[in-house]
Design an enzyme around this catalytic site. Structure first.
Site, PDB file in Angstrom:
ATOM      1  N   ASP A 215       0.824  -1.206   0.000  1.00 47.57           N
ATOM      2  CA  ASP A 215       0.000   0.000   0.000  1.00 47.57           C
ATOM      3  C   ASP A 215       0.865   1.266   0.000  1.00 47.57           C
ATOM      4  OD1 ASP A 215      -2.847   0.944   0.417  1.00 47.57           O
ATOM      5  OD2 ASP A 215      -1.942   1.889   2.161  1.00 47.57           O
ATOM      6  N   GLU A 265      13.930 -15.724   0.676  1.00 50.27           N
ATOM      7  CA  GLU A 265      14.197 -16.806   1.632  1.00 50.27           C
ATOM      8  C   GLU A 265      13.218 -17.964   1.420  1.00 50.27           C
ATOM      9  OE1 GLU A 265      13.706 -14.970   5.484  1.00 50.27           O
ATOM     10  OE2 GLU A 265      15.462 -13.679   5.184  1.00 50.27           O
TER      11      GLU A 265
HETATM   12  C1  GLC Z   1      -4.204   3.029  -0.689  1.00 54.57           C
HETATM   13  C2  GLC Z   1      -5.432   2.181  -0.543  1.00 54.57           C
HETATM   14  C3  GLC Z   1      -6.577   3.042  -0.116  1.00 54.57           C
HETATM   15  C4  GLC Z   1      -6.227   3.672   1.199  1.00 54.57           C
HETATM   16  C5  GLC Z   1      -4.893   4.400   1.145  1.00 54.57           C
HETATM   17  C6  GLC Z   1      -4.361   4.688   2.518  1.00 54.57           C
HETATM   18  O1  GLC Z   1      -4.300   3.939  -1.718  1.00 54.57           O
HETATM   19  O2  GLC Z   1      -5.687   1.498  -1.727  1.00 54.57           O
HETATM   20  O3  GLC Z   1      -7.765   2.333  -0.021  1.00 54.57           O
HETATM   21  O4  GLC Z   1      -7.231   4.581   1.578  1.00 54.57           O
HETATM   22  O5  GLC Z   1      -3.911   3.648   0.515  1.00 54.57           O
HETATM   23  O6  GLC Z   1      -3.966   3.507   3.133  1.00 54.57           O
END
Ligand code: GLC
Length: 553
Positions: A215, A265
């Site tokens: 993310d 790993e």
């Molecule tokens: C990413 C995720 C989104 C979230 C953001 C903060 O873009 O896909 O859903 O709100 O990160 O974590």
């Protein structure tokens, strides 16, 4: 409804290149299937649908966060990275789900959220309870406020969801949150943070997960050690060339080089895909084999249904993937954007808002042509599934689900809606629970009303309504995914001559895909018709907004 298992038993393969041309299905766990009648989808719900996933014909699932969370941002505010939200199940449920998916030959990718934790994470709670300058505060980004008593934010930065990016804690200090205030940003210059994420990667890898979706992969390393923080205007004006104080800094790749060592790993090595909304030409750095290995390419997701735009994007991204030594990724929909069956039903380029349609801005449903949107979405899917590379599908797109607009302000959950005072409606409309049955209180999602309301139209779009129904979007996806496995070849394509508004290419083994983006029917090239997203016309021509697959003679 229980679907009959018609495919032979398969087990999980050890092939280290499995991801290169995989079809990955994104599950938003809270909206997939609810096994315990609380209105929220859960892990046992996913396990109960393994057969559905198997008959769909995907290679892997990617699960959005299922970790303990107060849901300030749909689970992307994680309280504990090495556990399961009790409302979604237990670690044992996770193991059972993974085992059953693996037994069905389906790999498991989990979401990892390294840019920020939730404000309820024990580290952040410890930071709040500790004084300025403490080791606890150093795991996050605390700064003294401006003004005589620190009563003003350290800088005028805005969060992605709207409103200020700095929050006061009452002692003159403020912490940074690029997203909601319940999502404090980690300090990746702190070694404890780095070590803890390595532990998390091993924790899930040891439990058998096959990979990670990373993310906001481009925000981890920030240059905020300056005594004079740049202003918002300076941030906005700064080029994205690897030296931006926040986004996509070159040194972020040191972190991923370390992660790669952990991935390697394992046998087969764990895979990772970066969510990095950066300039397209900076993606290869995330996707190289010494880094995460793959990066989302969101270019098609942001494009109109237009032949020239698609061709340019496809050629560019195949080249980019070559540069990275990776395979490219194709995405039309996910939990953050307006579903593509709806986007494609909106007026095309030329309308001033067209570039924003993929964003959170509530597109005006009154100008939408739902039938055309779905027709184009189906054509776009066949095109995507014929391309070299990895296709990321979002739950419900195989049913042709539209963006749900019938959600009242009280029912909305997305912080993006609240933080910008409803100017953008937010992302709830693409997160509405899946309809499994044509009837019932939640169309078979569970036994009670779901956490987000489903519109009446979901009944006729349900799995039960489409199952076995030739011509349905579900059966189109199943057939396309089945054929894709059979026809898959080297990661290359050759463009074929075609009229304006038509995209036609052939894969090395003679698999031809032709998409008609124009309004006129088109003559198909020589070949045996394998599948089309809509019936051909009486003269055997390819109608508007249709894709056909052929085998070259
Ligand atoms: C990413 C995720 C989104 C979230 C953001 C903060 O873009 O896909 O859903 O709100 O990160 O974590």
């Amino acid at each position: 409804m229980t679907l009959q298992d018609t495919t032979p038993n398969t087990s999980i393969s050890k092939d280290a290149t499995w991801w290169r041309q995989a079809a990955v299905y994104q599950i938003y766990p809270r909206s997939f299937a609810d096994s315990n009648a609380d209105g929220l989808g859960d892990l046992k719900g996913i396990t109960s649908r393994v057969n559905y996933l198997k008959t769909l014909g995907i290679d892997a699932v990617w699960l959005s966060p299922f970790y303990p969370s107060a849901l300030a941002d749909g689970g992307y505010d994680v309280d504990d990275y090495r556990n399961v939200d009790p409302r979604l199940g237990t670690l044992e449920d996770f193991d059972q789900m993974t085992q059953q998916l693996h037994h069905a030959g389906i790999k498991v990718i989990v979401d990892i959220v390294p840019n920020h934790s939730s404000n309820l994470h024990e580290w952040f709670q410890a930071a709040l309870a500790s004084p300025k300058g403490s080791a606890e505060r150093d795991r996050y980004i605390f700064r003294d406020g401006a003004g005589p008593n620190g009563e003003l934010p350290p800088a005028d930065w805005e969060s992605i969801f709207g409103g200020p990016a700095w929050e006061p804690v009452g002692d003159g200090q403020w912490y940074l949150h690029l997203f909601a205030k319940e999502q404090p940003d980690f300090n990746w210059a702190n070694n404890e943070v780095r070590e803890d994420f390595l532990k998390t990667l091993r924790f899930w890898s040891d439990r058998g997960v096959d990979g990670f979706r990373v993310d906001v992969a481009h925000a981890l390393t920030k240059d905020v050690a300056l005594s004079d923080l740049p202003s918002k205007a300076e941030l906005d004006a700064h080029p994205w060339d690897g030296t931006h104080p926040i986004w996509d800094r070159d040194e972020v790749h040191e972190i991923y080089a370390q992660w790669r060592q952990v991935f390697n790993e394992y046998d087969p090595p764990r895979i990772a895909v970066a969510e990095a909304w950066t300039n397209s030409d900076r993606r290869p750095a995330y996707a190289r084999s010494t880094g995460l290995g793959q990066a989302f390419n969101f270019d098609l997701l942001q494009a109109d249904f237009d032949a020239a735009a698609f061709k340019k994007i496809i050629s560019f991204n195949l080249d980019q993937a070559n540069i990275a030594g990776s395979s490219t990724t194709w995405v039309y929909s996910n939990h953050d954007v307006v579903r593509h069956a709806t986007r494609y039903g909106l007026p095309l380029a030329g309308d001033p808002d067209s570039a924003k349609k993929w964003l959170l801005h509530g597109a005006d449903p009154s100008v939408m042509d739902a039938e055309l949107g779905l027709r184009r979405a189906r054509a776009a899917t066949l095109l995507e599934l014929a391309l070299p590379g990895c296709a990321y599908l979002y739950q419900g797109e195989e049913l042709g689900l539209p963006e749900v607009t019938e959600i009242s302000d009280e029912q909305r959950q997305d912080p993006a809606f609240f933080k910008n005072k409803g100017v953008e409606v937010g992302r709830d409309g693409c997160r509405v629970p899946i309809p499994w049955e044509a009837e019932g209180p939640s169309f078979g999602f569970g036994e009670v009303q779901p956490h987000l309301p489903q519109p009446e139209s979901f009944g006729s779009l349900s799995v039960a309504a489409q199952n076995g129904n030739q011509g349905s979007t579900l059966e189109l996806y199943r057939e396309a995914l089945r054929l894709r496995r059979e026809l898959q070849s080297d990661e290359s394509l050759q463009w074929l001559d075609a009229s304006e508004g038509v995209l036609s290419f052939v894969r090395p083994n003679g698999w031809i895909s032709v998409t008609n983006f124009s309004a006129q029917p088109q003559t198909l090239p020589e070949g045996t018709l394998l599948l089309s997203s809509a019936p051909l016309d009486e003269a055997g021509r390819l109608p508007a907004a249709t894709t056909a697959w052929l085998r070259a003679k």
